[in-house]
Write a protein that holds these residues in place. Structure first.
Motif, PDB file in Angstrom:
ATOM      1  N   ARG A 249      36.406  48.866   5.702  1.00 12.92           N
ATOM      2  CA  ARG A 249      37.054  48.103   4.632  1.00 12.92           C
ATOM      3  C   ARG A 249      38.565  48.266   4.673  1.00 12.92           C
ATOM      4  N   ALA A 250      39.247  47.149   4.451  1.00 14.64           N
ATOM      5  CA  ALA A 250      40.705  47.186   4.382  1.00 14.64           C
ATOM      6  C   ALA A 250      41.138  48.060   3.204  1.00 14.64           C
ATOM      7  N   GLY A 251      42.131  48.928   3.439  1.00 16.82           N
ATOM      8  CA  GLY A 251      42.638  49.783   2.369  1.00 16.82           C
ATOM      9  C   GLY A 251      41.873  51.073   2.197  1.00 16.82           C
ATOM     10  N   SER A 252      40.876  51.319   3.046  1.00 19.98           N
ATOM     11  CA  SER A 252      40.118  52.567   2.917  1.00 19.98           C
ATOM     12  C   SER A 252      40.963  53.728   3.420  1.00 19.98           C
ATOM     13  N   ASN A 253      40.564  54.934   3.056  1.00 18.90           N
ATOM     14  CA  ASN A 253      41.313  56.132   3.423  1.00 18.90           C
ATOM     15  C   ASN A 253      40.387  57.067   4.193  1.00 18.90           C
ATOM     16  N   PRO A 254      40.194  56.834   5.495  1.00 14.58           N
ATOM     17  CA  PRO A 254      39.252  57.647   6.274  1.00 14.58           C
ATOM     18  C   PRO A 254      39.522  59.142   6.212  1.00 14.58           C
ATOM     19  N   PRO A 255      40.778  59.643   6.310  1.00 10.67           N
ATOM     20  CA  PRO A 255      40.987  61.096   6.245  1.00 10.67           C
ATOM     21  C   PRO A 255      40.489  61.697   4.927  1.00 10.67           C
ATOM     22  N   GLN A 256      40.783  61.024   3.813  1.00  9.00           N
ATOM     23  CA  GLN A 256      40.335  61.512   2.518  1.00  9.00           C
ATOM     24  C   GLN A 256      38.813  61.516   2.435  1.00  9.00           C
ATOM     25  N   GLU A 257      38.188  60.448   2.947  1.00  8.17           N
ATOM     26  CA  GLU A 257      36.733  60.365   2.934  1.00  8.17           C
ATOM     27  C   GLU A 257      36.127  61.469   3.784  1.00  8.17           C
ATOM     28  N   ARG A 258      36.726  61.728   4.939  1.00  9.07           N
ATOM     29  CA  ARG A 258      36.197  62.761   5.822  1.00  9.07           C
ATOM     30  C   ARG A 258      36.267  64.144   5.178  1.00  9.07           C
ATOM     31  N   ARG A 259      37.384  64.403   4.448  1.00  6.03           N
ATOM     32  CA  ARG A 259      37.510  65.700   3.796  1.00  6.03           C
ATOM     33  C   ARG A 259      36.424  65.898   2.743  1.00  6.03           C
ATOM     34  N   ALA A 260      36.171  64.857   1.941  1.00  7.74           N
ATOM     35  CA  ALA A 260      35.128  64.941   0.912  1.00  7.74           C
ATOM     36  C   ALA A 260      33.764  65.146   1.548  1.00  7.74           C
ATOM     37  N   LEU A 261      33.537  64.458   2.672  1.00  8.53           N
ATOM     38  CA  LEU A 261      32.255  64.562   3.356  1.00  8.53           C
ATOM     39  C   LEU A 261      32.059  65.950   3.950  1.00  8.53           C
ATOM     40  N   GLU A 262      33.125  66.516   4.534  1.00  9.95           N
ATOM     41  CA  GLU A 262      33.017  67.852   5.119  1.00  9.95           C
ATOM     42  C   GLU A 262      32.698  68.898   4.046  1.00  9.95           C
ATOM     43  N   VAL A 263      33.283  68.745   2.867  1.00 10.29           N
ATOM     44  CA  VAL A 263      32.978  69.674   1.767  1.00 10.29           C
ATOM     45  C   VAL A 263      31.513  69.553   1.376  1.00 10.29           C
ATOM     46  N   MET A 264      31.001  68.315   1.323  1.00 11.15           N
ATOM     47  CA  MET A 264      29.623  68.099   0.889  1.00 11.15           C
ATOM     48  C   MET A 264      28.627  68.620   1.913  1.00 11.15           C
ATOM     49  N   LYS A 265      28.983  68.587   3.187  1.00 16.81           N
ATOM     50  CA  LYS A 265      28.083  69.092   4.221  1.00 16.81           C
ATOM     51  C   LYS A 265      27.787  70.574   4.022  1.00 16.81           C
ATOM     52  N   ARG A 266      28.741  71.282   3.408  1.00 19.20           N
ATOM     53  CA  ARG A 266      28.569  72.715   3.208  1.00 19.20           C
ATOM     54  C   ARG A 266      27.996  73.044   1.827  1.00 19.20           C
ATOM     55  N   THR A 267      27.710  71.990   1.045  1.00 18.70           N
ATOM     56  CA  THR A 267      27.219  72.190  -0.319  1.00 18.70           C
ATOM     57  C   THR A 267      25.732  71.825  -0.389  1.00 18.70           C
ATOM     58  N   PRO A 268      24.884  72.700  -0.927  1.00 23.79           N
ATOM     59  CA  PRO A 268      23.460  72.356  -1.085  1.00 23.79           C
ATOM     60  C   PRO A 268      23.296  71.130  -1.983  1.00 23.79           C
ATOM     61  N   TRP A 269      22.372  70.260  -1.624  1.00 28.20           N
ATOM     62  CA  TRP A 269      22.101  69.080  -2.443  1.00 28.20           C
ATOM     63  C   TRP A 269      20.615  68.748  -2.362  1.00 28.20           C
ATOM     64  N   SER A 270      20.156  68.018  -3.348  1.00 25.63           N
ATOM     65  CA  SER A 270      18.728  67.714  -3.464  1.00 25.63           C
ATOM     66  C   SER A 270      18.437  66.312  -2.968  1.00 25.63           C
ATOM     67  N   ARG A 271      17.528  66.212  -1.985  1.00 25.33           N
ATOM     68  CA  ARG A 271      17.148  64.915  -1.431  1.00 25.33           C
ATOM     69  C   ARG A 271      16.093  64.233  -2.310  1.00 25.33           C
TER      70      ARG A 271
END
Length: 510
Positions: A249-271
């Motif tokens: 998408r135009a105007g997206s912020n891939p670095p910011q999205e990647r940082r949020a995703l990397e944090v979530m990868k290390r956080t337990p979550w319920s499927r």
């Protein structure tokens, strides 16, 4: 049992016969207990009709409803009557005037997850239409009186409209589509389905015909596949290639999205979507087949490239396993099917870009092995199921992880717009597109921690060794599908418009 009174009224016949097409609403239901993609329909049983809500299921062939006052309706997870959180209904033989228990005819059905139901077959009237039309007399119904629960999930009636070979009995019978044709309610054993991707929104099934106002272009035929016994027991077709159309998408912020995703990868979550590994018959063919498939699955989960395999057959996950244990597998009759590696589709893993409304879209080949192309068209399935190697590549493209449980969290922004799975069939002559947004687990069910971080879960799971792929509600919300039981074939077209609206351009089929 009540006594039926019948009043005969003689009318002058109309000069023309109305089209024999019956429309039925199908609601997209969701809950944490049952699942995110449940197609619920309401049928009437007996005279007067007792309304029962159940899963509209192309992956099974019996209509299974609970008997009032039976052990099924006394379980803690019962949904027959209040105070159950969701009341789906029950059938009381004493409250109908057209009930017949079939002597010596019993059913025994085992569902994915291991739950078993058994009871007697009966004959009664089924009413399908929204206005009391589509009345099928002397329909054979499985009346569930006992349940052996293996997992603590609510009991749910099932309205199976599949092929007779997978009925839960050795004594095959004319199930609902055949009874409708024989009664003259429909012209053929055909029906078409278009579902709704929005939770609690309505889709439709059209018994006996199609609604041209709900799809684009022309319907394209895809034949059903025979199993290793030369029979066609289920709606299994051959997918020839699979690509991921991914919009940036135009105007997206891939670095910011990647940082949020990397944090979530290390956080337990319920499927919401859990791996299914309990009580399923895999119907595999020899140790070499099992070992090769398992090796490829393990390599995909470890992030390695999937090598060619000597496997020459796939087999299906059965939603209902008949008690006599008939074995079926899918043979690879066409090893020349395109898998994205030939000149027609470009290099494996290649990308093709296009521009749409200021956003760029790449088509990424997910490298479907043609031996893994067998796909069960199952409206009642729990989640989309695809080969582990495909999901591993999909995870890479979406910037997330892959494990035996499925895909990791995904930035919700990546699921919007034109992002879709492009599924091609019949040697790539038939193309369908399923938006990734259709597979998104709703915020009502998703882990709140994901939602707060702008992350989403996709309702997709990896297949197990020997299983087919499975197309479920998200697919049928995108693809108008005709099930032609008379001629063992399906037809696909891209869906459009409101799937729950009254039929605009009804036609009998074929």
């Amino acid at each position: 049992m009540k006594i039926c009174w019948q009043l005969s009224i003689f009318l002058i016949a109309e000069p023309a016969i109305a089209q024999r097409v019956v429309q039925k609403s199908v609601q997209h239901f969701e809950s944490l207990d049952i699942g995110p993609f449940i197609p619920f329909a309401t049928f009437g049983f007996g005279t007067p009709a007792q309304n029962i809500k159940g899963i509209f299921d192309t992956g099974s062939s019996d209509t299974i409803i609970p008997e009032a006052g039976s052990a099924v309706c006394k379980l803690k997870t019962q949904q027959c009557t209040a105070p159950a959180p969701v009341v789906l209904g029950q059938f009381d033989p004493k409250a109908t005037c057209d009930f017949k228990r079939l002597d010596g005819q019993r059913f025994n059905a085992t569902f994915a997850g291991g739950d078993q139901y058994d009871g007697d077959y009966i004959e009664t009237t089924i009413t399908l239409g929204e206005k009391g039309d589509g009345e099928v007399s002397n329909a054979q119904v499985a009346l569930a009186s006992n349940r052996n629960p293996q997992i603590q999930t609510p009991q749910v009636p099932v309205f199976g409209v599949g092929l007779p070979l997978i009925e839960a009995t050795d004594n095959k019978y004319d199930n609902l589509p055949k009874k409708m044709k024989d009664a003259g309610i429909t012209k053929s054993q055909a029906y078409s389905v278009v579902l709704n991707s929005t939770p609690f929104g309505n889709g439709s099934v059209f018994f006996g015909g199609i609604d041209r106002s709900k799809f684009e272009g022309e319907l394209k035929e895809v034949p059903l596949e025979k199993d290793r016994n030369g029979e066609i027991p289920e709606f299994v077709v051959k997918m020839s290639s699979l690509k991921l159309a991914l919009e940036t998408r135009a105007g997206s912020n891939p670095p910011q999205e990647r940082r949020a995703l990397e944090v979530m990868k290390r956080t337990p979550w319920s499927r919401v979507i859990k791996a299914l590994d309990q009580g399923r018959n895999k119907n595999l063919y020899g140790s070499e087949h099992v070992d090769n498939v398992a090796k490829r699955i393990n390599m995909a989960r470890d992030g390695e490239e999937q090598p060619p395999s000597g496997m020459n057959s796939n087999s299906m996950k059965r939603k209902i396993t008949r008690s006599h244990g008939r074995s079926n597998g899918w043979s690879n009759r066409d090893n020349n099917s395109s898998n994205g590696c030939d000149a027609k589709n470009g290099n494996k893993g290649g990308e093709k870009g296009r521009i749409n409304k200021g956003n760029s879209t790449n088509e990424i080949d997910l490298g479907l092995d043609p031996r893994d192309g067998f796909t069960l068209m199952d409206t009642g399935g729990i989640a989309i199921a695809l080969p582990p190697a495909v999901l591993s590549r999909m995870a890479d493209a979406l910037g997330t992880t892959f494990s035996q449980d499925g895909l990791g969290p995904i930035m919700c922004s990546r699921l919007s717009g034109d992002s879709a799975l492009i599924m091609r069939f019949n040697g790539d002559t038939v193309e369908t597109r399923m938006p990734l947004a259709n597979m998104r687990i709703s915020e009502a069910l998703a882990d709140p921690e994901l939602t707060r971080k702008g992350l989403c879960e996709l309702g997709v799971r990896p297949t197990e060794a020997g299983d087919t792929n499975v197309a479920t509600l998200p697919f049928f919300a995108a693809v108008y599908t005709v099930f032609d039981l008379d001629n063992n074939r399906l037809f696909f077209a891209q869906a459009k418009g409101d799937p729950g609206a009254p039929g605009g351009k009804l036609e009998e089929f074929p």
